[in-house]
Design a protein around this motif. Structure first.
Motif, mmCIF file in Angstrom:
data_model
loop_
_atom_site.group_PDB
_atom_site.id
_atom_site.type_symbol
_atom_site.label_atom_id
_atom_site.label_comp_id
_atom_site.label_asym_id
_atom_site.label_seq_id
_atom_site.Cartn_x
_atom_site.Cartn_y
_atom_site.Cartn_z
ATOM 1 N N ASP A 372 -41.322 28.711 22.662
ATOM 2 C CA ASP A 372 -40.989 30.026 22.126
ATOM 3 C C ASP A 372 -40.269 30.809 23.212
ATOM 4 O O ASP A 372 -40.767 30.944 24.330
ATOM 5 C CB ASP A 372 -42.243 30.772 21.680
ATOM 6 N N VAL A 373 -39.083 31.313 22.868
ATOM 7 C CA VAL A 373 -38.214 31.981 23.830
ATOM 8 C C VAL A 373 -38.055 33.438 23.425
ATOM 9 O O VAL A 373 -37.890 33.752 22.228
ATOM 10 C CB VAL A 373 -36.832 31.298 23.898
ATOM 11 N N GLU A 378 -33.756 33.328 27.375
ATOM 12 C CA GLU A 378 -34.056 32.622 28.625
ATOM 13 C C GLU A 378 -35.539 32.614 28.973
ATOM 14 O O GLU A 378 -36.029 31.640 29.537
ATOM 15 C CB GLU A 378 -33.281 33.260 29.786
ATOM 16 N N THR A 379 -36.238 33.692 28.675
ATOM 17 C CA THR A 379 -37.632 33.820 29.088
ATOM 18 C C THR A 379 -38.538 33.037 28.150
ATOM 19 O O THR A 379 -38.621 33.330 26.946
ATOM 20 C CB THR A 379 -38.061 35.296 29.098
ATOM 21 N N THR A 380 -39.206 32.024 28.689
ATOM 22 C CA THR A 380 -40.124 31.202 27.888
ATOM 23 C C THR A 380 -41.476 31.892 27.790
ATOM 24 O O THR A 380 -41.972 32.476 28.758
ATOM 25 C CB THR A 380 -40.277 29.813 28.500
ATOM 26 N N ARG A 381 -42.080 31.817 26.616
ATOM 27 C CA ARG A 381 -43.334 32.525 26.363
ATOM 28 C C ARG A 381 -44.513 31.582 26.153
ATOM 29 O O ARG A 381 -45.621 31.843 26.607
ATOM 30 C CB ARG A 381 -43.169 33.432 25.146
ATOM 31 N N ARG A 382 -44.287 30.496 25.448
ATOM 32 C CA ARG A 382 -45.340 29.494 25.231
ATOM 33 C C ARG A 382 -44.668 28.190 24.812
ATOM 34 O O ARG A 382 -43.500 28.167 24.424
ATOM 35 C CB ARG A 382 -46.351 29.952 24.166
ATOM 36 N N TRP A 383 -45.445 27.084 24.875
ATOM 37 C CA TRP A 383 -44.898 25.752 24.680
ATOM 38 C C TRP A 383 -45.738 24.978 23.664
ATOM 39 O O TRP A 383 -46.970 25.094 23.645
ATOM 40 C CB TRP A 383 -44.878 24.996 26.011
ATOM 41 N N ARG A 384 -45.052 24.188 22.848
ATOM 42 C CA ARG A 384 -45.734 23.302 21.891
ATOM 43 C C ARG A 384 -45.794 21.904 22.495
ATOM 44 O O ARG A 384 -44.780 21.382 22.982
ATOM 45 C CB ARG A 384 -44.992 23.264 20.560
ATOM 46 N N VAL A 385 -46.970 21.303 22.460
ATOM 47 C CA VAL A 385 -47.232 20.054 23.174
ATOM 48 C C VAL A 385 -47.705 18.979 22.204
ATOM 49 O O VAL A 385 -48.661 19.186 21.444
ATOM 50 C CB VAL A 385 -48.289 20.267 24.275
ATOM 51 N N GLU A 386 -47.027 17.837 22.236
ATOM 52 C CA GLU A 386 -47.489 16.663 21.502
ATOM 53 C C GLU A 386 -48.450 15.895 22.390
ATOM 54 O O GLU A 386 -48.061 15.337 23.413
ATOM 55 C CB GLU A 386 -46.313 15.773 21.100
#
Length: 445
Positions: A372-373, A378-386
């Motif tokens: 999520d940007v 440019e600023t990343t907020r959170r990430w989805r992980v498999e």
């Protein structure tokens, strides 16, 4: 000034500690709650958990998550999860899975050969059987863990097969006994080397024994197989007989061949922009060495974001998965649990301190499949992980990672070499800083 002699914990000091605990009613409340419910239920920051959204501005659909069961094959699962995304596009199907058991078979066979040859050279050079190095190698041998480069060594040499061609076995799902017996076989082989037996004979015996043991546990891997499938448009395909190497080259190709592994070694004496290598770490003799390019964590994030948003391919990464993890809900955030408040103990350490004093190191590999940007792009907020822990937890097996957690507990990502700026690309050609076998940067996922 002479150092005082170590003092025992006497009754007077113990009584004072007991009184201190009893005088604070918060301690008893915490004790009652944790005894009944467990520390994670009590320390969980409910306000933070509610704000860790599962929505992402960039996502890569990689289908149903895989399950490594009771094994440490996460590095193989996650690297094959990257490869299967490429293969699915080339096959024209949404659901596909490579055989992780096939990859493990040849990794273990190669690692037996790598280990016993390495030890034979050390014995010939006069390495003591009780040296720190030898004891480390003996203790560490035949675990399931590995690195991105080690996975690529296996795929480039042995290819890969669909899971239906070489399915899971009882031992691939629970590797402990198989690993223990392989380890014992190798320990005896090392004893033979120190007893003065012919090194080549010992090596040959080890590799032959390992192949036999692996076949008994996992089945004998195919040299070739018939491949046919129906794509998602209903078209039937029959490719005929293929070797595993031909299958890999046809459906994955060379896309991953030029990847390099970036690492965030936070220790100030290990400069950014330099390669790092670990002594005695590898799996395939004459394969690509296990080495990393040490870069700032923000650069790793930029690369991961670019791959996800522009190439739409999952990104392999390695992390210390245990801190601040809600396994059931599938969440990581640096403030997800307030252990310090429950215990009234200060746990605050920066990333460098945690690495230096054995509080953190990479122990699990997964794949980023979303991010999520912010509106600035440019600023990343959170990430989805498999992940590879099955689909009965988290969001059907997919986890959410807070951006600050990435900074603190992610250590490696694998990215295309073409993404590196000129100074980093040049660094790949320069000699690496070689760290000892027991260095935390040599930890295996």
């Amino acid at each position: 000034m002479a150092q005082e002699a170590m003092k025992p914990l006497d009754n007077e000091r113990l009584d004072a500690i007991r009184d201190e605990f009893g005088q604070n009613p918060i301690n008893r409340i915490a004790m009652n709650a944790v005894v009944e419910s467990g520390i994670d239920a009590v320390a969980r920051n409910a306000s933070r958990a509610r704000t860790l959204s599962r929505r992402f501005s960039v996502t890569v659909d990689n289908g149903k998550v895989t399950n490594q069961r009771r094994s440490g094959r996460c590095w193989l699962f996650s690297s094959l999860n990257v490869a299967r995304n490429i293969a699915k596009k080339n096959l024209g199907i949404k659901e596909f899975e490579f055989s992780q058991s096939y990859a493990m078979f040849f990794d273990k066979l190669e690692r037996v050969n790598y280990f016993i040859r390495d030890v034979a050279d050390l014995v010939a050079a006069g390495e003591s059987e009780d040296s720190r190095l030898m004891q480390h190698l003996l203790h560490d041998v035949m675990g399931d863990g590995g690195q991105w480069t080690m996975a690529m060594n296996i795929y480039q040499k042995y290819g890969a097969v669909p899971k239906e061609v070489f399915p899971e076995s009882a031992s691939s799902k629970a590797t402990a006994t198989m690993n223990t017996n392989l380890r014992t076989m190798l320990h005896r082989a090392v004893a033979r080397l120190y007893a003065g037996e012919d090194a080549q004979q010992v090596i040959d015996d080890c590799v032959s024994s390992a192949y036999r043991m692996l076949c008994i546990h996992l089945g004998e891997p195919p040299r070739s197989f018939e491949w046919e499938y129906t794509d998602d448009d209903g078209n039937f395909h029959r490719d005929g007989e293929m070797t595993p190497q031909e299958f890999w080259n046809e459906y994955v190709g060379s896309v991953l061949d030029e990847y390099v592994c970036l690492v965030d070694d936070p220790r100030a004496d290990h400069p950014k922009g330099r390669r790092i290598a670990i002594e005695h770490l590898g799996n395939v003799v004459d394969g690509t060495e296990t080495a990393y390019l040490n870069v700032p964590i923000d650069f790793m994030k930029q690369c991961a974001l670019k791959i996800l948003s522009e190439q739409h391919i999952p990104v392999w990464f390695g992390a210390d998965c245990h801190p601040m993890m809600d396994r059931k809900e599938g969440a990581w955030a640096t403030d997800l649990f307030e252990y310090n408040r429950v215990y009234s103990v200060d746990f605050d350490m920066d990333k460098e301190t945690r690495v230096r004093f054995a509080d953190s190191q990479m122990n699990h590999a997964m794949a980023f499949v979303g991010v999520d940007v912010a509106d600035d792009g440019e600023t990343t907020r959170r990430w989805r992980v498999e992940n590879s822990w099955g689909d009965e937890i988290a969001d059907n097996g997919y986890f959410t990672m807070g951006d600050a957690w990435f900074d603190e507990f992610v250590y490696e990502v694998a990215v295309p070499k073409s993404m590196l700026p000129a100074e980093y690309a040049k660094a790949l050609e320069e000699p690496a800083i070689v760290l000892p076998a027991w260095d935390p940067m040599g930890a295996l996922a």
